[in-house]
Design a protein around this motif. Structure first.
Motif, PDB file in Angstrom:
ATOM      1  N   PHE A  88     149.568  77.212 115.774  1.00  0.00           N
ATOM      2  CA  PHE A  88     148.441  76.510 115.143  1.00  0.00           C
ATOM      3  C   PHE A  88     148.401  76.838 113.660  1.00  0.00           C
ATOM      4  CE2 PHE A  88     145.282  79.918 114.609  1.00  0.00           C
ATOM      5  CZ  PHE A  88     145.711  80.870 115.537  1.00  0.00           C
ATOM      6  N   SER A  89     147.805  75.895 112.911  1.00  0.00           N
ATOM      7  CA  SER A  89     147.741  76.100 111.461  1.00  0.00           C
ATOM      8  C   SER A  89     146.290  76.293 111.045  1.00  0.00           C
ATOM      9  CB  SER A  89     148.325  74.887 110.750  1.00  0.00           C
ATOM     10  OG  SER A  89     147.576  73.735 111.078  1.00  0.00           O
ATOM     11  N   ILE A  90     146.105  77.097 110.011  1.00  0.00           N
ATOM     12  CA  ILE A  90     144.780  77.263 109.408  1.00  0.00           C
ATOM     13  C   ILE A  90     144.968  76.945 107.924  1.00  0.00           C
ATOM     14  CG2 ILE A  90     142.976  78.955 108.779  1.00  0.00           C
ATOM     15  CD1 ILE A  90     142.874  78.503 111.712  1.00  0.00           C
ATOM     16  N   PRO A  91     144.257  75.931 107.423  1.00  0.00           N
ATOM     17  CA  PRO A  91     144.448  75.597 106.011  1.00  0.00           C
ATOM     18  C   PRO A  91     143.945  76.704 105.104  1.00  0.00           C
ATOM     19  CG  PRO A  91     142.916  74.059 107.068  1.00  0.00           C
ATOM     20  CD  PRO A  91     143.271  75.085 108.086  1.00  0.00           C
ATOM     21  N   LYS A  92     144.642  76.903 103.996  1.00  0.00           N
ATOM     22  CA  LYS A  92     144.193  77.901 103.011  1.00  0.00           C
ATOM     23  C   LYS A  92     143.406  77.163 101.942  1.00  0.00           C
ATOM     24  CE  LYS A  92     146.429  81.145 101.606  1.00  0.00           C
ATOM     25  NZ  LYS A  92     146.924  82.418 101.291  1.00  0.00           N
ATOM     26  N   LEU A  93     142.107  77.384 101.904  1.00  0.00           N
ATOM     27  CA  LEU A  93     141.291  76.672 100.928  1.00  0.00           C
ATOM     28  C   LEU A  93     141.247  77.458  99.622  1.00  0.00           C
ATOM     29  CD1 LEU A  93     138.228  75.621 103.105  1.00  0.00           C
ATOM     30  CD2 LEU A  93     140.285  74.341 102.592  1.00  0.00           C
ATOM     31  N   SER A  94     141.204  76.728  98.501  1.00  0.00           N
ATOM     32  CA  SER A  94     141.055  77.417  97.219  1.00  0.00           C
ATOM     33  C   SER A  94     139.620  77.947  97.129  1.00  0.00           C
ATOM     34  CB  SER A  94     141.313  76.448  96.071  1.00  0.00           C
ATOM     35  OG  SER A  94     140.254  75.513  96.015  1.00  0.00           O
ATOM     36  N   PHE A  95     139.388  78.850  96.203  1.00  0.00           N
ATOM     37  CA  PHE A  95     138.042  79.405  96.042  1.00  0.00           C
ATOM     38  C   PHE A  95     137.036  78.279  95.791  1.00  0.00           C
ATOM     39  CE2 PHE A  95     134.535  81.032  93.558  1.00  0.00           C
ATOM     40  CZ  PHE A  95     134.144  82.113  94.315  1.00  0.00           C
ATOM     41  N   GLU A  96     137.418  77.336  94.918  1.00  0.00           N
ATOM     42  CA  GLU A  96     136.523  76.234  94.564  1.00  0.00           C
ATOM     43  C   GLU A  96     136.198  75.394  95.797  1.00  0.00           C
ATOM     44  OE1 GLU A  96     139.036  77.295  92.750  1.00  0.00           O
ATOM     45  OE2 GLU A  96     137.931  77.926  90.966  1.00  0.00           O
ATOM     46  N   ASP A  97     137.215  75.132  96.629  1.00  0.00           N
ATOM     47  CA  ASP A  97     136.986  74.344  97.856  1.00  0.00           C
ATOM     48  C   ASP A  97     136.033  75.059  98.808  1.00  0.00           C
ATOM     49  OD1 ASP A  97     138.619  72.348  97.042  1.00  0.00           O
ATOM     50  OD2 ASP A  97     140.380  73.045  98.143  1.00  0.00           O
ATOM     51  N   ARG A  98     136.200  76.392  98.908  1.00  0.00           N
ATOM     52  CA  ARG A  98     135.346  77.168  99.819  1.00  0.00           C
ATOM     53  C   ARG A  98     133.909  77.140  99.346  1.00  0.00           C
ATOM     54  NH1 ARG A  98     137.434  82.870  99.931  1.00  0.00           N
ATOM     55  NH2 ARG A  98     138.946  82.336  98.386  1.00  0.00           N
ATOM     56  N   LEU A  99     133.754  77.314  98.037  1.00  0.00           N
ATOM     57  CA  LEU A  99     132.409  77.322  97.475  1.00  0.00           C
ATOM     58  C   LEU A  99     131.763  75.959  97.686  1.00  0.00           C
ATOM     59  CD1 LEU A  99     130.424  79.086  95.874  1.00  0.00           C
ATOM     60  CD2 LEU A  99     131.369  78.135  93.780  1.00  0.00           C
ATOM     61  N   LYS A 100     132.543  74.906  97.435  1.00  0.00           N
ATOM     62  CA  LYS A 100     132.055  73.542  97.612  1.00  0.00           C
ATOM     63  C   LYS A 100     131.647  73.321  99.067  1.00  0.00           C
ATOM     64  CE  LYS A 100     134.364  70.108  94.982  1.00  0.00           C
ATOM     65  NZ  LYS A 100     135.584  69.325  94.995  1.00  0.00           N
ATOM     66  N   GLU A 101     132.533  73.744  99.995  1.00  0.00           N
ATOM     67  CA  GLU A 101     132.267  73.555 101.421  1.00  0.00           C
ATOM     68  C   GLU A 101     130.975  74.276 101.827  1.00  0.00           C
ATOM     69  OE1 GLU A 101     135.579  73.969 104.487  1.00  0.00           O
ATOM     70  OE2 GLU A 101     134.232  75.586 105.103  1.00  0.00           O
ATOM     71  N   CYS A 102     130.851  75.514 101.337  1.00  0.00           N
ATOM     72  CA  CYS A 102     129.690  76.326 101.678  1.00  0.00           C
ATOM     73  C   CYS A 102     128.408  75.683 101.129  1.00  0.00           C
ATOM     74  CB  CYS A 102     129.909  77.710 101.077  1.00  0.00           C
ATOM     75  SG  CYS A 102     128.828  78.934 101.708  1.00  0.00           S
ATOM     76  N   LEU A 103     128.456  75.266  99.851  1.00  0.00           N
ATOM     77  CA  LEU A 103     127.255  74.690  99.237  1.00  0.00           C
ATOM     78  C   LEU A 103     126.907  73.351  99.873  1.00  0.00           C
ATOM     79  CD1 LEU A 103     127.806  75.564  95.459  1.00  0.00           C
ATOM     80  CD2 LEU A 103     126.151  76.581  97.025  1.00  0.00           C
TER      81      LEU A 103
END
Ligand code: ADP
Length: 286
Positions: free
Chosen positions: A148-163
């Motif tokens: 299985f794969s887990i995408p590696k999100l950039s810091f900006e993507d993670r912050l965006k996703e969280c917000l």
């Protein structure tokens, strides 16, 4: 999902230890194929545990002799995780149904090994929730590999996703949340002196902040000398109190470390949703 930064290598090592005795009871060799460096992903640690435990449990259950091999491989923007066994394998005609609910094939493996046929369908659901994919390769009598794969999100993507999750929830529940930002001024000076020491200092401060926040839904993210604390259900009028408390903790920590204290100082901001949504957006853009 309750996502945080998880080191997959650490997680896999701990799970494998837990299965060591079960595997050796069957005379199976547990092998690990891990890269040298940490593998950090933005994921729900409990759910990742559940995925690996299910796959390793199946591998042990359906293998009579040989080995179980757990591998991690980082490629571009994904991490590939695999659980391989030298077990009974799955007939080609059954492979397309392998992730269906309540599917079990040729169950002849003796008592105490009855499962529910739900494991792989749940695992697939958990992998998709992380934005990843899962597939099985198998040869009858030779063994099986589930990857299985887990995408590696950039810091900006993670912050965006969280917000955006927070905004969505706040709109639905007519609720609120606050974001505290701490910037370490002159962070570059630390990095110039020692990248390694600077990044250790940053992770030390992240753990300290995580420990100091009391609620399980609170999230801490950090990058390049900047910390974001995302606090669900914290109103605008309460945010300054948390800000002060965290600032005190961070300042105390910095002062106790001569290397840090002679170089950096702290700047802090608090934003609350919905009141400061526009200001936060502008601040992030800048
Ligand atoms: P359970 O293990 O509870 O039966 P799963 O959904 O985890 O349910 O697996 C479904 C079926 O797929 C199993 O019953 C088995 O027939 C087959 N299977 C899963 N993993 C393996 C494996 N590593 N080797 C051989 N067969 C497997």
């Amino acid at each position: 999902l309750k996502k945080e930064e998880v080191d997959l290598k650490d997680l896999v090592k701990t799970i494998v230890q837990a299965f060591e005795s079960k595997a050796s009871e069957k005379g199976l060799d547990m092998r690990l194929e891990l890269p040298g460096e940490k593998i950090l992903v933005w994921a729900d640690e409990d759910k990742l545990n559940q995925i690996f435990m299910n796959l390793i449990d199946n591998a042990i259950k359906f293998t009579r002799q040989g080995f179980i091999k757990i591998g991690l491989e980082e490629k571009d923007k994904e991490v590939f995780c695999s659980v391989q066994d030298s077990g009974i394998g799955i007939p080609a005609e059954d492979l397309p149904k392998i992730f269906d609910k309540f599917t079990q094939f040729g169950r002849k493996d003796g008592p105490g090994e009855k499962g529910t046929g739900l494991g792989l369908s749940i695992v697939k659901g958990l992998v998709s929730l992380h934005g990843g994919q899962i597939w099985v390769e198998s040869q009858l009598g030779r063994g099986t590999v589930v990857t299985f794969s887990i995408p590696k999100l950039s810091f900006e993507d993670r912050l965006k996703e969280c917000l955006s999750t927070m905004i969505q929830e706040s709109v639905e529940k007519k609720g609120t949340f606050s974001v505290l930002v701490f910037s370490l001024l002159k962070w570059e000076v630390l990095c110039q002196e020692s990248e390694q020491k600077a990044s250790q200092a940053l992770s030390g401060m992240v753990s300290l902040l995580r420990k100091s926040l009391r609620r399980s839904g609170d999230t801490v993210m950090a990058k390049e000398g900047r910390f974001f604390l995302i606090l669900p259900d914290t109103k605008k009028k309460d945010a300054p109190f948390v800000l002060e408390r965290m600032k005190e903790i961070l300042t105390g920590h910095i002062r106790s470390d001569a290397w840090l204290s002679e170089k950096i100082s702290l700047e802090a901001y608090a934003f609350s949703y919905p009141e400061d949504a526009v200001a936060l957006g502008k601040w992030l853009e800048e």
